[in-house]
Design an enzyme around this catalytic site. Structure first.
Site, mmCIF file in Angstrom:
data_model
loop_
_atom_site.group_PDB
_atom_site.id
_atom_site.type_symbol
_atom_site.label_atom_id
_atom_site.label_comp_id
_atom_site.label_asym_id
_atom_site.label_seq_id
_atom_site.Cartn_x
_atom_site.Cartn_y
_atom_site.Cartn_z
ATOM 1 N N LYS A 1 -7.824 -7.308 1.769
ATOM 2 C CA LYS A 1 -7.130 -6.124 2.270
ATOM 3 C C LYS A 1 -8.157 -5.081 2.692
ATOM 4 C CE LYS A 1 -2.608 -6.018 0.011
ATOM 5 N NZ LYS A 1 -1.741 -5.212 -0.873
ATOM 6 N N GLU B 1 -6.821 -1.145 -13.238
ATOM 7 C CA GLU B 1 -6.512 -2.402 -12.555
ATOM 8 C C GLU B 1 -6.606 -3.592 -13.507
ATOM 9 O OE1 GLU B 1 -5.233 -2.573 -9.692
ATOM 10 O OE2 GLU B 1 -5.824 -0.786 -8.567
#
Length: 363
Positions: free
Chosen positions: A144, A186
């Site tokens: 991404k 995360e």
């Protein structure tokens, strides 16, 4: 010890190298840069620490020429004008389609350098060299790339896979404490969506992780990369499964945009976003009170915020309406059905409003 993983994407597969001292390992870079021009993209914080070192390694690895562009640091610069500086540097140095872009820095540099690589001359190779915990466990893996728009985070970008990811754990020694906590957000997310045993390990190891224990850090980077690589290999372009990696991000992106990029760091917003999402799941009967409380406790132990800013419920919903997961105008949330089990789903707006209000997000 170096760990090596593979992101399995057929002819776009690539390795992830994890270990200490990898910036000096010319053998990791040589297969990708030998005989080619290299452009290293970094920022004003990371550049003084590691730029000369990586340029030396790339030259020893056989790069024909090694150039660099140093960008201002911060999420607020993840925009078109700053991206243009990368293109200016590439064109000034007469870089061609065989030029390799190296992203040396955190998630902002990785996203911007990757997007430049995806679009310069319609695509040139790039290598991710993440130097923050967040980028090592998440943003450097999966392809991404992109920049922000005032109306929403990462709204302009492309899926574009790197040639390799070289995660040098030693760079985490210079990471500010606040940035370290952002990476932990995360890591917590990966356990919450996919692996309760991993979540327990992270919970137990939190003091070691905050103390930057090299062994613990290397193992959590490895496990988080394994989880993300497995999801990406099954759904590269977020057609379904990959969306679960955005747990906490729908609320988190709204916080970042609403506060102004850079006021809350990405990991801080995601950590708080997970707490909000867990409370929503509790209201929907998808999580028990103990599970929601446990997730909030882990977020707080990682020194992340658990109380959202008072943006106002209407403003939250307005910002979340720009989320990329949305379908036909309906906000799609990543929700848990028990810890370790995530899926995308709509949610009743009244429940979302009540959750945000109860957590103090109302203006």
């Amino acid at each position: 010890m170096m760990h090596t993983l593979e992101v399995d994407l057929g002819d776009r597969s690539y390795p992830i190298y994890i270990g200490a001292g990898l910036l000096e390992q010319q053998g990791l870079f040589a297969p990708h840069v030998a005989g080619r021009t290299v452009m290293v993209c970094t920022n004003t914080t990371v550049g003084p620490l590691y730029l000369e070192r990586i340029l030396g390694t790339l030259q020893l690895a056989g790069a024909k020429a090694a150039h660099s562009v140093v960008l201002p640091d911060g999420e607020t610069y993840k925009d078109w004008p700053t991206l243009q500086r990368i293109f200016d540097a590439l064109l000034t140095q007469h870089c061609d389609r065989k030029t390799v872009i190296v992203a040396l820095g955190g998630g902002v540099i990785g996203d911007m350098a990757g997007f430049a690589a995806a679009t310069y001359m319609r695509g040139v190779p790039f290598i991710q060299v993440p130097t923050t915990l967040l980028s090592q466990v998440d943003s450097s893996v999966g392809g991404k790339t992109g920049i922000n728009h005032p109306a929403g985070k990462n709204m302009i970008g492309a899926f574009y896979q790197p040639q390799a990811v070289v995660a040098d754990i030693a760079t985490l020694n210079t990471l500010p404490d606040r940035e370290l906590s952002c990476g932990l957000a995360e890591i917590i997310k990966h356990g919450a969506i996919a692996d309760t045993d991993y979540l327990l390990q992270v919970e137990q190891w939190m003091p070691r992780l905050l103390a930057r224990d090299a062994e613990a850090l290397a193992l959590v980077v490895k496990r988080s990369c394994e989880i993300k690589a497995d999801v990406v290999s099954k759904d590269e372009r977020e057609g379904g499964l990959r969306a679960i990696l955005n747990f906490g991000h729908t609320f988190g992106h709204a916080i970042e945009a609403g506060m102004g990029y850079g006021q809350w760091l990405h990991g801080e917003a995601v950590g708080c976003g997970m707490v909000i999402a867990a409370q929503l799941c509790l209201r929907m009967g998808r999580l028990s009170a103990d599970e929601a409380a446990r997730l909030k406790k882990i977020v707080i132990e990682a020194k992340l915020p658990a109380i959202p800013p008072a943006l106002g419920v209407d403003r939250f919903l307005e910002l979340m309406a720009h989320d990329k997961k949305n379908d036909a105008g309906a906000i799609k949330y990543v929700l848990l059905s028990g810890l370790g089990k995530a899926s995308t789903s709509p949610a009743d707006e009244a429940l979302v409003r009540q959750t945000l209000t109860d957590l103090g997000a109302g203006a």
